[in-house]
Design an enzyme around this catalytic site. Structure first.
Site, short mmCIF file in Angstrom:
data_model
loop_
_atom_site.label_atom_id
_atom_site.label_comp_id
_atom_site.label_asym_id
_atom_site.label_seq_id
_atom_site.Cartn_x
_atom_site.Cartn_y
_atom_site.Cartn_z
N HIS A 124 45.71 -0.50 -20.99
CA HIS A 124 45.37 0.56 -21.94
C HIS A 124 45.50 0.16 -23.13
O HIS A 124 46.24 -0.13 -23.90
CB HIS A 124 46.57 1.75 -21.64
CG HIS A 124 46.21 3.00 -22.55
ND1 HIS A 124 47.00 3.62 -23.20
CD2 HIS A 124 44.94 3.69 -22.94
CE1 HIS A 124 46.52 4.59 -23.94
NE2 HIS A 124 45.21 4.53 -23.40
N GLU A 140 48.89 -1.47 -23.96
CA GLU A 140 49.90 -1.00 -22.86
C GLU A 140 49.45 -1.44 -21.74
O GLU A 140 48.36 -1.15 -21.14
CB GLU A 140 49.96 0.54 -22.83
CG GLU A 140 50.79 1.32 -23.85
CD GLU A 140 50.72 2.74 -24.07
OE1 GLU A 140 51.78 3.51 -24.46
OE2 GLU A 140 50.17 3.33 -23.07
N ASN A 193 50.97 7.97 -25.62
CA ASN A 193 50.25 9.17 -25.45
C ASN A 193 51.19 10.46 -25.09
O ASN A 193 51.00 11.56 -25.38
CB ASN A 193 48.79 9.35 -24.82
CG ASN A 193 47.97 8.58 -25.39
OD1 ASN A 193 47.89 8.43 -26.53
ND2 ASN A 193 46.75 8.30 -24.69
N SER A 215 43.67 6.47 -19.94
CA SER A 215 44.56 6.74 -21.03
C SER A 215 45.57 7.67 -20.47
O SER A 215 46.69 7.82 -20.69
CB SER A 215 44.17 7.66 -22.03
OG SER A 215 42.81 8.09 -21.97
#
Ligand code: 3HC
Ligand code: NAI
Length: 707
Positions: free
Chosen positions: A434, A446, A484, A413
């Site tokens: 991801h 992702e 994130n 991540s």
């Protein structure tokens, strides 16, 4: 003859039947050309004495995908769709709609205006306008209830979900058992027409509002209010359908038109229409083209059978792709596979899977502790602990055992995919995939391209995502990638506001009223406060200049308040409950931390300050991401936020929301708080260069093209 020049509709007459075949790929969107073609075709057929019947059909596998959404932003729209349908319904010769595939929105409305409808049993139709923030605006809310019952009509229009044609016996005059029989059945049906039943106008059917129907409306309204909190269009849909029972057909149409325009002129409609194209545009990337070769993915391996590894494996098994899961120890493997089985069994209990499906999916999953078993896989996805050394060891082993051409992916991540790739001799085959937790549920993927990832590998992964029913967005390498990385300033401001005297409930309320499924503090408790704690520990170089960064959250974790899993986090939780209960101890901790760090606590923190600092900071980070080219276009960021973080689709995603508010306003408000907050403002609320530039030029994120 207008239609002779019209390429969207082919016109042909045979044995007294004029056939108007829509052929506007890919979906027969009812663009102006198609509308002109239909009107022209009907006019010609009515003029031609040799024609006694008119058929409207399609040469594509779809009847029609509805109004052309790209026309909603303006242009010459005449003739508008209701005019076309008026012409069809009032034709003096019978008009049949023959559906060789689905009909949605305006496409179904065309069929409803015809005098007869024929299709085949496996077909589906729907009125999905509500998903675009609008309602059926070409008579759908008036004609469908005249052919189907109130419950079915309301469900279709309010939820927008496609419905099997066999559930709509009143709508279809003939349903062939197979598509191959459609032509023959149509011929027979035409022959069965008599002068008495040849012209059946839906608008001639009279409806009244009975007590029973009223009860249906009441129940659907109550349910819709609960299920579509924050959305404007669903209740307007109900209002429009109500008109079918309480008004004449003509007045019902006028009422529908008025409500349609009310919906169309909202930021929500703009946002949802933006999102329709955003989702599709995510698949249009410039890193590869149609000539780029694609690799075949027939066998997959997952390294690590933990939370993410298990969920990722399920996606492939669901798509019928065999998966080998690798763990260091047998016990971990067994635990991982047992959890997957439990998940499938739970779905079976809820009736979502049959027991045979559970078994066939489990049969696609196998476990190993030996890398030798991965020699022939096409794709490996690593989902081990989030530690660079561990990942590098895994990748260097994969490099030795995997066949040439195998794609080596990491589900990290945060870690640098470029660095991970250095552990291999084939960085061109290394990529980030991801997934979001729970990986078998969340639609977002992702796809992280590293510096050396080949176009072939990117293309293969983007296509593979579709196979496993994910929405893939291509992003570049940076800490946290797009999603994130943007959530960091969002959480940071929420935590800082707590330190400055806001309560967690106030912050969470502002964000849920905005439309987020839960506020940042509830979300933190769900994810586990310890996760953020360890991220902060490992990112000292980024945060050490601010001694107050995450201070309250750190103290909570140090007191064992790790969130929902420990029954106490920013909130308290009763055993077995997820309902957050405010705890005065948390406010006391915030007060002590503020005193210790010399931060002034204020009682005047407004809802607007919370929204601006939390949400606009997230948008500001999105602008930086866009400028750096980590996301290729602002709509990609929107897709990531709607599918990965539950950002309300009626706001279109954070970047669309910012464009709607106006970048000048976003900049002005952000800088106001930056200035008010002194040193802190300078540290964290500095607007990004792109936001400043676009705001000054009167631009939008949507129109910005990364260099
Ligand atoms: N208008 C304009 N473009 C459309 C379109 C539409 N109604 N429907 C699809 N497209 C475009 C897509 O943007 C895409 O373009 P791209 O290739 O450049 O990305 C292309 O057609 C293919 O679409 P999909 O990738 O979605 O193809 P699928 O085969 O996966 O799905 C579909 C086909 C189920 C028809 C899906 O496209 C869809 O759901 N379309 C929208 C349906 C809809 O909402 N209709 C209502 C329109 S509003 C209306 O009719 C108002 C009326 O009541 C007055
Ligand atoms: P986890 O701790 O649940 O699972 C990790 C698994 O990997 C464990 O079963 C462990 O036994 C196994 N493992 C560790 N080292 C190994 C090795 N060398 N070889 C084989 N197996 C090994 O962790 P989780 O949450 O599944 O995370 C895995 C990865 O996914 C991490 O990189 C994390 O950052 C990432 N991720 C996590 C998300 C989440 O919400 N949990 C979301 C997205 C990505």
């Amino acid at each position: 003859m207008t239609e002779m020049e019209n390429k969207a509709v082919e016109y042909a007459v045979q044995h007294g039947v004029a056939t108007l075949t829509m052929q506007s790929a890919p979906v027969n969107a009812l663009s102006r050309a198609l509308r002109v073609g239909l009107i022209g075709g009907i006019d010609d057929a009515l003029r031609d004495d040799s024609v006694n019947t008119i058929v409207i059909t399609s040469s594509l596998p779809i009847f029609s995908g509805g109004a052309d959404i790209s026309e909603f932003s303006g242009g010459d729209l005449s003739p508008i769709l209701p005019e076309v349908l008026d012409k069809i319904e009032n034709a003096s010769k019978p008009v049949l709609a023959v559906l060789p595939g689905p009909a949605f929105g305006g496409g179904l409305e065309v069929a409803l205006a015809c005098h007869h409808r024929i299709t085949f049993a496996d077909n589906k139709v729907g009125l999905p306008e509500v998903n675009l923030g609008i309602l059926p605006g070409a008579g759908g809310t008036q004609r469908l209830p005249r052919l189907a019952d109130a419950q079915t009509s309301l469900e279709m229009i309010v939820t927008g979900k496609p419905t099997s044609v066999v559930k709509l016996p009143g709508v279809f005059d003939k349903i062939s058992d197979k598509p191959e029989h459609l032509l023959e059945d149509t011929k027979n049906y035409l022959q069965s027409l008599t002068p008495e039943n040849a012209i059946k106008r839906t608008s001639d059917i009279a409806l009244t509002m009975s007590d029973e129907t009223q009860a249906v409306f009441d129940a659907v309204t109550a349910q819709t209010k609960k299920a579509t909190r924050g959305f404007f269009a669903p209740l307007k849909c109900i209002e429009a359908v109500r008109g079918a029972y309480t008004l004449s057909f003509e007045d019902g149409l006028k009422n529908e038109g008025k409500l349609f325009m009310e919906c169309m002129n909202t930021p929500q409609a703009r946002a949802q229409q933006h999102f329709f194209f955003a989702e599709r545009a995510a698949g249009h990337v410039s890193d590869f083209d149609k000539n780029t070769p694609e690799r075949s993915i027939e066998k997959v391996a997952i390294i690590g059978a933990g939370t993410m590894g298990g969920g990722i494996a399920m996606n492939f098994a669901n798509a019928g792709i065999p998966v080998t899961m690798l763990e260091l120890k047998e016990e971990a493997l067994e635990k991982g596979l047992a959890l997957i089985r439990k998940n499938y069994e739970n779905s079976a209990k809820k009736g979502k899977l049959t027991q045979e499906q559970v078994e066939s999916r489990m049969a696609l999953l196998s476990g190993t502790t030996s890398y030798d078993d991965l020699a022939d896989v096409d794709l490996v996805i690593e989902a081990v602990f989030e530690k660079m050394e561990v990942k590098k060891t895994v990748f260097s082993t994969l490099d030795k055992v995997c066949k040439p051409g195998a794609i080596l992916a990491s589900n990290t991540s945060t870690l640098d995919i470029d660095e991970i790739a250095t552990a291999t001799s084939r960085p061109e085959d290394v990529i980030g995939l991801h997934f979001f937790s729970p990986a078998n549920v969340m639609k977002l993927l992702e796809v992280v391209k590293a510096e050396k990832t080949s176009a072939e590998v990117i293309k293969t992964c983007m296509k593979m995502a579709k196979r496993i029913k994910k929405v893939a967005v291509l992003v570049g390498v940076c800490f946290g990638f797009v999603g994130n990385r943007m959530i960091e300033p969002y959480g940071r401001e929420a935590n800082r506001l707590l330190l400055e005297g806001a309560t967690p409930e106030q912050v969470d309320r502002v964000l849920t009223e905005f439309g987020m499924p839960m506020g940042p503090f509830t979300m933190g408790d769900m994810a586990g406060l310890d996760i953020g704690y360890y991220v902060r520990q490992s990112r000292q170089e980024y945060i050490s200049h601010d001694p107050a960064y995450g201070a309250v959250a750190d103290r909570l974790v140090e007191k064992g308040r790790n969130g929902l899993k420990t029954g106490r986090g920013t909130y308290n939780y009763e055993p077995g409950s997820r309902v957050p209960i405010p705890d005065p101890e948390v406010l006391e901790i915030a007060k002590q931390e503020a005193e210790r760090l010399g931060v002034e606590q204020r009682s005047d923190i407004s809802d607007e300050e919370i929204l601006v600092r939390v949400m606009y900071s997230l948008i500001n980070e999105g602008a930086a991401i866009l400028e750096e080219g980590i996301a290729a276009k602002s709509s990609d960021i929107d897709v990531i936020y709607v599918y990965g973080y539950g950002f309300p689709v009626y706001r279109g995603g954070p970047m669309q929301y910012a464009d709607e508010v106006g970048l000048g306003t976003i900049l002005e408000k952000l800088t106001t708080y930056r200035d008010q907050l002194g040193e802190y403002g300078k540290m964290w609320l500095e607007p990004s260069d792109l936001l400043v530039k676009l705001a000054q030029d009167g631009g939008t994120f949507k129109s910005y093209q990364a260099k």
